[in-house]
Scaffold this motif. Structure first.
Motif, PDB file in Angstrom:
ATOM      1  N   PRO A 145       0.811  -1.227   0.000  1.00  0.00           N
ATOM      2  CA  PRO A 145       0.000   0.000   0.000  1.00  0.00           C
ATOM      3  C   PRO A 145       0.840   1.272   0.000  1.00  0.00           C
ATOM      4  O   PRO A 145       0.300   2.362  -0.180  1.00  0.00           O
ATOM      5  CB  PRO A 145      -0.822  -0.121   1.292  1.00  0.00           C
ATOM      6  N   GLU A 153      -3.712  -0.631   8.857  1.00  0.00           N
ATOM      7  CA  GLU A 153      -3.723  -0.676   7.392  1.00  0.00           C
ATOM      8  C   GLU A 153      -3.154   0.595   6.766  1.00  0.00           C
ATOM      9  O   GLU A 153      -3.484   0.944   5.635  1.00  0.00           O
ATOM     10  CB  GLU A 153      -5.139  -0.926   6.853  1.00  0.00           C
ATOM     11  N   GLY A 157       0.150   0.845   6.417  1.00  0.00           N
ATOM     12  CA  GLY A 157       1.370   0.416   5.734  1.00  0.00           C
ATOM     13  C   GLY A 157       2.565   0.264   6.638  1.00  0.00           C
ATOM     14  O   GLY A 157       3.699   0.178   6.166  1.00  0.00           O
ATOM     15  N   TRP A 192       0.122  -1.614  -4.726  1.00  0.00           N
ATOM     16  CA  TRP A 192      -1.307  -1.579  -5.001  1.00  0.00           C
ATOM     17  C   TRP A 192      -1.629  -0.558  -6.094  1.00  0.00           C
ATOM     18  O   TRP A 192      -2.587  -0.727  -6.835  1.00  0.00           O
ATOM     19  CB  TRP A 192      -2.077  -1.219  -3.729  1.00  0.00           C
ATOM     20  N   SER A 193      -0.814   0.467  -6.167  1.00  0.00           N
ATOM     21  CA  SER A 193      -0.987   1.477  -7.211  1.00  0.00           C
ATOM     22  C   SER A 193      -0.018   1.173  -8.349  1.00  0.00           C
ATOM     23  O   SER A 193       0.617   0.121  -8.389  1.00  0.00           O
ATOM     24  CB  SER A 193      -0.716   2.876  -6.629  1.00  0.00           C
TER      25      SER A 193
END
Length: 737
Positions: free
Chosen positions: A13, A34, A36, A63-64
């Motif tokens: 993330p 969450e 990271g 994730w990106s």
């Protein structure tokens, strides 16, 4: 070793997160769940050591769409380094930086460093890691200085114990390996029965060789005794075998002589046969040559006049003969056609009327006979008369056409006869000057006879050409005579040397029968020799084996003595090596016990501080299995404690490990949510302990619990998962009362 800065471009993330660390203050990274934090801690480990499995690599994908890369600036061994890792390609770039700033002085490594692979580039990178950490395996980093996702529990592996023991154990390992190599070269025995070798080494081989030499010595002594006692029997058997072999050799020589005699006879027969063939060829050649001479003489005597005639004369004569034949045929045809012309005359009118009336009367009679009527008879008679006269008229026309055709043929044959006569006269005029008054028929007959003689001459010339030159045939005949004489001389010498062959000199059938009889006798002798040899072999086996002689006893005794001395020497070396290995192991165990005791003492002090004296001491046995003491109870296993107490113990053990490893190179202590199972009081004590360690070790503490801000005095705070700045190094936090 201390981390200065860590930039994560893309990892799970996280995307574009840049963290700057303080070297001698507690680095506190706070963020909600969450946000990271665990990915940040895992990125530090992955940047240094790579991914140990493909599944771990897949979980760390950004994730990106950010690049899957990270950059770490660190200080180790009084130097600053910057390393970049591309997680997609496993490309690693390590540079040495100037003492200040981001200017690179040199490149230490650039290449692929995938821990799941092999190659010289990976070995080069692992050498660099080993100079920083003392190990190259991420597992050792997790067991000592890295706590990921509250996994405080750890176990001291043999590799980690090796690091704790320091360089002395490394020297010991080299010495032990050298001693074990020498021991394994001497014997398959091993101090650890589980590692005993299967294949024999020098001592076992010498023992086996010594047993073999002793067996050979005993067997040789037995053989000598048996040979002496059975010498007479053996000599008698050998004498019989020798006599049989001599008899067999004599008979084989006779067989050879018989075969030689037969071969000489065959060669004589072949040579004589060839001599007869040469005689026949010579006779044919001489007869053909004589006939050629006779033909040449006859041609010269009888047909010399044809030699002056040109080649066209012969073709003219042949043409003349053909033309005369054609003229005679045309004359004959002319005569036959004239005769037919004379005989073919058309019928006269009277004959036509008479024949018509005769046929009409016949038809009238038939009509009256058929119908019994005068009218029918008259009608039939008229019809018959008309038909008869028509037929005779038609016959007359055919006769006229045949006469005209015969007249045409007569004219044609006469014309052809005149033409042929003119051509014949022309040819006779051309060829007559060369015939010297001879008739054409005689000349033609002479030409035919000349051609027959020429054909006969060619046949005899072909015979002469197919046969060798008579002189060559005579030379070959002479050679054959010499060969036959030589074969007869050899035959005479062979018969003189072997009187046995005299009866078979002129009897090839008897020689063949004698050869077969001798072969049967030789086979019988071979059977007797085999029986005697088998008896001799049994005798030899009784005295020590077939065809076996006793070895030199003195040489065997000397070899046994030398082998025993070498065996005693190697056994002394083996005993000395075993003693040295045992002594070295005991010394190392004592040395490790000292480190183990100090490690347990440090962990015990920290645990007592965290638990306010509830757990007073920590003990570690030789295998580093931990136990704790509590309220007068000793040697409680860690598994018997609560989760919070176990986490407190393992934190103390990791802190002690970090301090022990700091004797070589201080390693950062990275803790991810290490206070999840701590109450407020124990969490405050742990933070106080971390602040104390931060002066000697770099501490990176990640947590989601913002209450820790109220329990620390001073820290370098970094926020993650919020829009605020990631750097807040000057913030000071006071502890609440």
């Amino acid at each position: 070793m201390r981390f200065e800065r860590f930039l994560v471009e893309g990892f799970g993330p996280l995307a574009g997160f840049d963290a700057v660390f303080e070297p001698r203050r507690l680095n506190l990274i706070i963020g909600p769940n969450e946000s990271g934090k665990s990915s940040f801690a895992a990125a530090i480990c992955a940047t240094l050591f790579g991914f140990s499995s493909h599944e771990e690599e897949q979980r760390a994908r950004p994730w990106s769409k950010a690049p899957h890369r990270a950059t770490l600036i660190l200080e180790a061994a009084a130097h600053r380094y910057r390393m970049r890792r591309d997680f997609t390609t496993h490309e690693v770039h390590v540079e040495r930086l100037a003492p200040k700033g981001d200017v690179a002085e040199s490149t230490l490594f650039q290449g692929t460093a995938n821990p799941r692979g092999r190659g010289p580039e990976l070995e080069q990178y692992e050498t660099l890691l080993r100079s920083w950490f003392g190990f190259v395996d991420a597992r050792l980093f997790r067991e000592s200085c890295f706590v990921h996702e509250n996994a405080l529990a750890t176990k001291i592996s043999p590799e980690l114990r090796h690091l704790i023991s320091g360089a002395v154990e490394a020297d010991y390992q080299e010495i032990q390996n050298a001693l074990m190599e020498r021991l394994e070269a001497l014997t398959r025995e091993h101090p650890d029965p589980r590692k005993q070798k299967r294949a024999d080494r020098s001592i076992e081989k010498r023992m086996a060789n010594l047993e073999l030499l002793r067996g050979r010595l005993a067997r040789s002594e037995y053989v000598l005794r048996e040979l002496k006692s059975n010498f007479a029997e053996r000599s008698s058997a050998e004498a019989r075998v020798s006599d049989l072999k001599g008899d067999m050799a004599a008979k084989e020589q006779l067989i050879s002589n018989l075969e030689t005699l037969i071969r000489l006879r065959d060669e004589q027969r072949k040579s004589l046969k060839r001599g007869m063939a040469i005689g026949e060829e010579l006779t044919r050649a001489r007869r053909a040559r004589g006939r050629l001479q006779e033909i040449d003489r006859r041609v010269a005597d009888s047909f010399a006049y044809l030699a002056n005639a040109p080649e066209e004369v012969e073709s003219d004569l042949l043409r003349l003969e053909i033309l005369r034949t054609q003229r005679a045929r045309h004359q004959k045809t002319n005569e036959s056609e004239r005769k037919r012309l004379e005989e073919s005359n058309p019928p006269s009118v009277v004959l036509v009327i008479v024949v018509g009336l005769g046929i009409g009367a016949a038809f009238g009679f038939l009509g009256f006979a058929a119908f019994k009527s005068a009218a029918a008879a008259i009608a039939s008679g008229v019809i018959g008369a008309v038909a008869g006269m028509g037929s005779m008229r038609l016959f007359g026309r055919n006769a006229e056409r045949g006469r005209a055709l015969s007249e045409a043929k007569v004219r044609v044959t006469e014309e052809n006869t005149r033409n042929l006569k003119q051509e014949i006269e022309g040819i006779e005029i051309r060829v007559n000057p060369y015939f010297q008054g001879r008739p054409v028929e005689a000349v033609t007959a002479d030409i035919k006879q000349l051609r027959e003689l020429e054909n006969e001459r060619r046949e005899h010339a072909a015979v002469i050409h197919s046969l060798p030159v008579p002189e060559r045939l005579e030379a070959e005949s002479h050679e054959i005579d010499e060969t036959v004489n030589g074969l007869r001389a050899k035959e005479k010498f062979l018969v003189g040397q072997t009187p046995f062959l005299t009866p078979f000199k002129d009897d090839p059938m008897g020689a063949a029968e004698a050869s077969d009889r001798l072969r049967r006798e030789v086979n019988g002798i071979k059977t007797k020799i085999e029986a005697e040899q088998e008896s001799l072999d049994r005798l030899m086996r009784r005295v020590g084996g077939a065809n076996t002689d006793a070895e030199n006893l003195e040489g065997l005794e000397e070899a046994i003595a030398a082998e025993e001395e070498a065996l005693r020497r190697e056994e002394r070396q083996r005993d000395a090596l075993l003693l040295a290995i045992e002594t070295l192991n005991e010394s190392v165990l004592d040395y490790q016990k000292e480190h183990v005791a100090r490690l347990a003492q440090i962990a015990g002090r920290t645990l007592s501080k965290l638990t306010r004296g509830r757990y007073s001491a920590v003990a570690l046995d030789a295998d580093l299995n931990p136990t704790v003491s509590m309220d007068g109870k000793r040697d409680l296993p860690v598994e018997a404690l609560s989760q919070g107490a176990r986490d407190a113990f393992y934190f103390c053990l990791r802190a002690a490990l970090a301090q022990e490893l700091a004797a070589r190179e201080p390693l950062p202590l990275v803790l991810d949510d290490a206070t999840a199972h701590f109450d407020e009081e124990r969490r405050g004590a742990l933070l106080e302990c971390l602040e104390g360690l931060a002066g000697d070790l770099q501490i990176i503490f990640l947590t989601h619990d913002r209450r820790v801000l109220n329990q620390i005095r001073e820290a370098h705070v970094l926020k993650i998962g919020s829009e605020s700045s990631a750097s807040d190094s000057d913030r000071k936090i006071q502890v609440r009362p």
